[in-house]
Write a protein that holds these residues in place. Structure first.
Motif, PDB file in Angstrom:
ATOM      1  N   LEU A 170       0.779  -1.266   2.394  1.00 49.22           N
ATOM      2  CA  LEU A 170       2.106  -1.859   2.261  1.00 49.22           C
ATOM      3  C   LEU A 170       2.148  -3.273   2.829  1.00 49.22           C
ATOM      4  O   LEU A 170       2.801  -4.161   2.276  1.00 49.22           O
ATOM      5  CB  LEU A 170       3.146  -0.995   2.982  1.00 49.22           C
ATOM      6  CG  LEU A 170       3.600   0.281   2.268  1.00 49.22           C
ATOM      7  CD1 LEU A 170       4.362   1.169   3.233  1.00 49.22           C
ATOM      8  CD2 LEU A 170       4.453  -0.057   1.049  1.00 49.22           C
ATOM      9  N   VAL A 177      10.603  -2.129   4.996  1.00 53.58           N
ATOM     10  CA  VAL A 177      10.229  -0.892   4.317  1.00 53.58           C
ATOM     11  C   VAL A 177      10.547   0.324   5.175  1.00 53.58           C
ATOM     12  O   VAL A 177      10.086   0.424   6.315  1.00 53.58           O
ATOM     13  CB  VAL A 177       8.730  -0.899   3.972  1.00 53.58           C
ATOM     14  CG1 VAL A 177       8.315   0.436   3.350  1.00 53.58           C
ATOM     15  CG2 VAL A 177       8.415  -2.055   3.026  1.00 53.58           C
ATOM     16  N   ARG A 186       6.736   3.835  -5.661  1.00 55.50           N
ATOM     17  CA  ARG A 186       6.504   2.418  -5.968  1.00 55.50           C
ATOM     18  C   ARG A 186       7.591   1.819  -6.861  1.00 55.50           C
ATOM     19  O   ARG A 186       7.421   0.724  -7.407  1.00 55.50           O
ATOM     20  CB  ARG A 186       5.118   2.238  -6.600  1.00 55.50           C
ATOM     21  CG  ARG A 186       3.981   2.587  -5.642  1.00 55.50           C
ATOM     22  CD  ARG A 186       2.610   2.381  -6.244  1.00 55.50           C
ATOM     23  NE  ARG A 186       2.388   1.001  -6.674  1.00 55.50           N
ATOM     24  CZ  ARG A 186       1.246   0.561  -7.209  1.00 55.50           C
ATOM     25  NH1 ARG A 186       0.226   1.394  -7.379  1.00 55.50           N
ATOM     26  NH2 ARG A 186       1.126  -0.687  -7.582  1.00 55.50           N
ATOM     27  N   ARG A 231       1.438  -6.054   0.450  1.00 55.39           N
ATOM     28  CA  ARG A 231       2.235  -6.181  -0.770  1.00 55.39           C
ATOM     29  C   ARG A 231       3.175  -7.383  -0.689  1.00 55.39           C
ATOM     30  O   ARG A 231       3.653  -7.748   0.400  1.00 55.39           O
ATOM     31  CB  ARG A 231       3.072  -4.918  -0.999  1.00 55.39           C
ATOM     32  CG  ARG A 231       2.286  -3.623  -0.914  1.00 55.39           C
ATOM     33  CD  ARG A 231       1.112  -3.590  -1.862  1.00 55.39           C
ATOM     34  NE  ARG A 231       1.536  -3.442  -3.245  1.00 55.39           N
ATOM     35  CZ  ARG A 231       0.691  -3.414  -4.274  1.00 55.39           C
ATOM     36  NH1 ARG A 231      -0.600  -3.549  -4.072  1.00 55.39           N
ATOM     37  NH2 ARG A 231       1.145  -3.258  -5.501  1.00 55.39           N
ATOM     38  N   TYR A 288       9.751   2.349   0.056  1.00 54.31           N
ATOM     39  CA  TYR A 288       8.549   1.867  -0.633  1.00 54.31           C
ATOM     40  C   TYR A 288       7.350   2.556   0.002  1.00 54.31           C
ATOM     41  O   TYR A 288       7.224   2.579   1.229  1.00 54.31           O
ATOM     42  CB  TYR A 288       8.448   0.346  -0.483  1.00 54.31           C
ATOM     43  CG  TYR A 288       7.359  -0.346  -1.278  1.00 54.31           C
ATOM     44  CD1 TYR A 288       6.809   0.217  -2.417  1.00 54.31           C
ATOM     45  CD2 TYR A 288       6.891  -1.593  -0.884  1.00 54.31           C
ATOM     46  CE1 TYR A 288       5.823  -0.443  -3.146  1.00 54.31           C
ATOM     47  CE2 TYR A 288       5.918  -2.268  -1.597  1.00 54.31           C
ATOM     48  CZ  TYR A 288       5.384  -1.686  -2.729  1.00 54.31           C
ATOM     49  OH  TYR A 288       4.410  -2.350  -3.433  1.00 54.31           O
ATOM     50  N   TYR A 291      10.179   0.339  -6.084  1.00 49.63           N
ATOM     51  CA  TYR A 291      10.590  -0.957  -5.532  1.00 49.63           C
ATOM     52  C   TYR A 291       9.958  -2.107  -6.291  1.00 49.63           C
ATOM     53  O   TYR A 291      10.569  -3.186  -6.420  1.00 49.63           O
ATOM     54  CB  TYR A 291      10.217  -1.022  -4.050  1.00 49.63           C
ATOM     55  CG  TYR A 291      10.381  -2.390  -3.428  1.00 49.63           C
ATOM     56  CD1 TYR A 291      11.630  -2.842  -3.031  1.00 49.63           C
ATOM     57  CD2 TYR A 291       9.288  -3.234  -3.254  1.00 49.63           C
ATOM     58  CE1 TYR A 291      11.791  -4.107  -2.484  1.00 49.63           C
ATOM     59  CE2 TYR A 291       9.439  -4.501  -2.705  1.00 49.63           C
ATOM     60  CZ  TYR A 291      10.684  -4.932  -2.320  1.00 49.63           C
ATOM     61  OH  TYR A 291      10.843  -6.188  -1.786  1.00 49.63           O
ATOM     62  N   GLU A 292       8.764  -1.908  -6.827  1.00 47.84           N
ATOM     63  CA  GLU A 292       8.028  -2.992  -7.465  1.00 47.84           C
ATOM     64  C   GLU A 292       8.626  -3.407  -8.809  1.00 47.84           C
ATOM     65  O   GLU A 292       8.385  -4.518  -9.274  1.00 47.84           O
ATOM     66  CB  GLU A 292       6.571  -2.575  -7.689  1.00 47.84           C
ATOM     67  CG  GLU A 292       5.820  -2.288  -6.404  1.00 47.84           C
ATOM     68  CD  GLU A 292       4.434  -1.730  -6.651  1.00 47.84           C
ATOM     69  OE1 GLU A 292       3.705  -1.497  -5.676  1.00 47.84           O
ATOM     70  OE2 GLU A 292       4.075  -1.515  -7.834  1.00 47.84           O
TER      71      GLU A 292
END
Length: 344
Positions: free
Chosen positions: A277, A211, A192, A280, A187, A194-195
């Motif tokens: 990060l 991460v 991105r 997040r 990530y 992963y989102e």
């Protein structure tokens, strides 16, 4: 140092953890990451502990077990002060049982890791990859045995897709086995993906993200900029092929914003990328690596402060990318987005 719960577990981990992939590095990938020997590793562990970084992550496949051996030597005499995370599943040889997560392989891999690390237990054992050839009932029941024996405290996974992780959690719930509390995943501002699915899954199921490669395989170190050649000594030439490609214009757009925020805050580009990060959803810890003391100290400067909402929004906009189907309707179409709002 900020400490956070690892997923829905009771274990608290530091917001930054240390990745030991640079320890004893050898081979086409790990040799380019770093070649830190025991003396240097001990010094890096000293600095981490002074800063409150108590979680150290490695894997059996890192330099054929040599990373685990050096990490074990570096934490000798202070094992009670640290949390050790390691991974297994990827091939450690050419034999038919030298890869995967069968009962035979997991038990042997755990014993080998304990020996190399010089410890009697692993705080977090993660499956380094999904093994499509072994029934999940066999995998999860073996992890249950390892936890019950005291050799493993918590279990997690790495590089799983959403359905693979969800199926493993379902098997664990059905039989009362330990659940994966962590997912070690790639990530970054330039990665991105992963989102799209894994982050909502993590929120719903209580799986925390550890991460890896938060600087996008070296692209967000502050040394790569528009109109300039890759600096001499950069690892990107050797390591980029191991990771997903990144559109150059998007990369430079992100770096432009990182440079601007660096000027505003007096922080380094890597510190800003890591701090983004840390804000997040689902992120329990960001794994930082370092080949030397200077790199480590710079990475440690990513905590103790926060980007403003406006700065986060600028980074979000610069790094945004259209997700693949079936995820893009939930980002671009109001009706879908209303039913499934994005994690914030």
């Amino acid at each position: 140092m900020d400490y956070r719960r690892l997923g829905a577990s009771g274990l608290k981990v530091p917001a930054l953890s240390f990745g030991a992939g640079t320890f004893a590095g050898k081979g086409p990938l790990f040799g380019h990451w770093g070649t830190t020997d025991l003396k240097e590793a001990s010094r890096l562990v000293d600095i981490c502990l002074e800063a409150g970084v108590t979680l150290f992550d490695t894997a059996d496949v890192y330099s054929d077990g040599a990373s685990e051996e050096v990490l074990g030597g570096a934490i000798k005499g202070r094992r009670d002060r640290v949390l050790v995370s390691t991974k297994t599943a990827l091939p450690m040889g050419d034999g038919p049982n030298d890869a995967g997560t069968s009962r035979h392989r997991l038990i042997r891999a755990c014993e080998d890791a304990l020996r190399r690390l010089g410890t009697d237990h692993i705080d977090l054992l993660q499956l380094h990859a999904f093994d499509a050839g072994t029934p999940l009932e066999e995998v999860m029941s073996t992890l249950d045995e390892l936890v019950r024996s005291g050799k493993v405290r918590y279990v997690g996974c790495s590089n799983f897709s959403g359905w693979q992780l969800m199926k493993a959690l379902a098997v664990a719930d059905r039989h009362g086995y330990p659940r994966h509390v962590a997912h070690q995943a790639y990530y970054s501002l330039v990665g991105r993906d992963y989102e799209w699915e894994l982050m909502p899954l993590g929120l719903d199921q209580g799986v925390g993200a550890l991460v890896w490669s938060p600087l996008g395989w070296g692209r967000l170190t502050g040394r790569i900029r528009r109109g300039q050649p890759i600096p001499e000594g950069s690892r990107l030439h050797e390591t980029a092929s191991f990771g997903p490609p990144v559109d150059e214009e998007r990369l430079y757009r992100i770096v432009d914003v990182l440079d601007a925020i660096a000027q505003e805050t007096g922080r380094s580009v890597p510190q800003i990328a890591i701090n983004w990060l840390l804000q997040r959803p689902t992120v329990s810890s960001v794994i930082v690596g370092a080949r030397n003391e200077a790199q480590l100290r710079d990475n440690l400067g990513a905590v103790g402060w926060s980007l403003t909402d406006e700065q986060v929004a600028r980074l979000d906009e610069a790094s945004a990318v259209m997700p693949a189907y079936p995820y893009f309707p939930y980002v671009r179409q109001e009706g879908f987005a209303r039913l499934n709002p994005q994690p914030v």
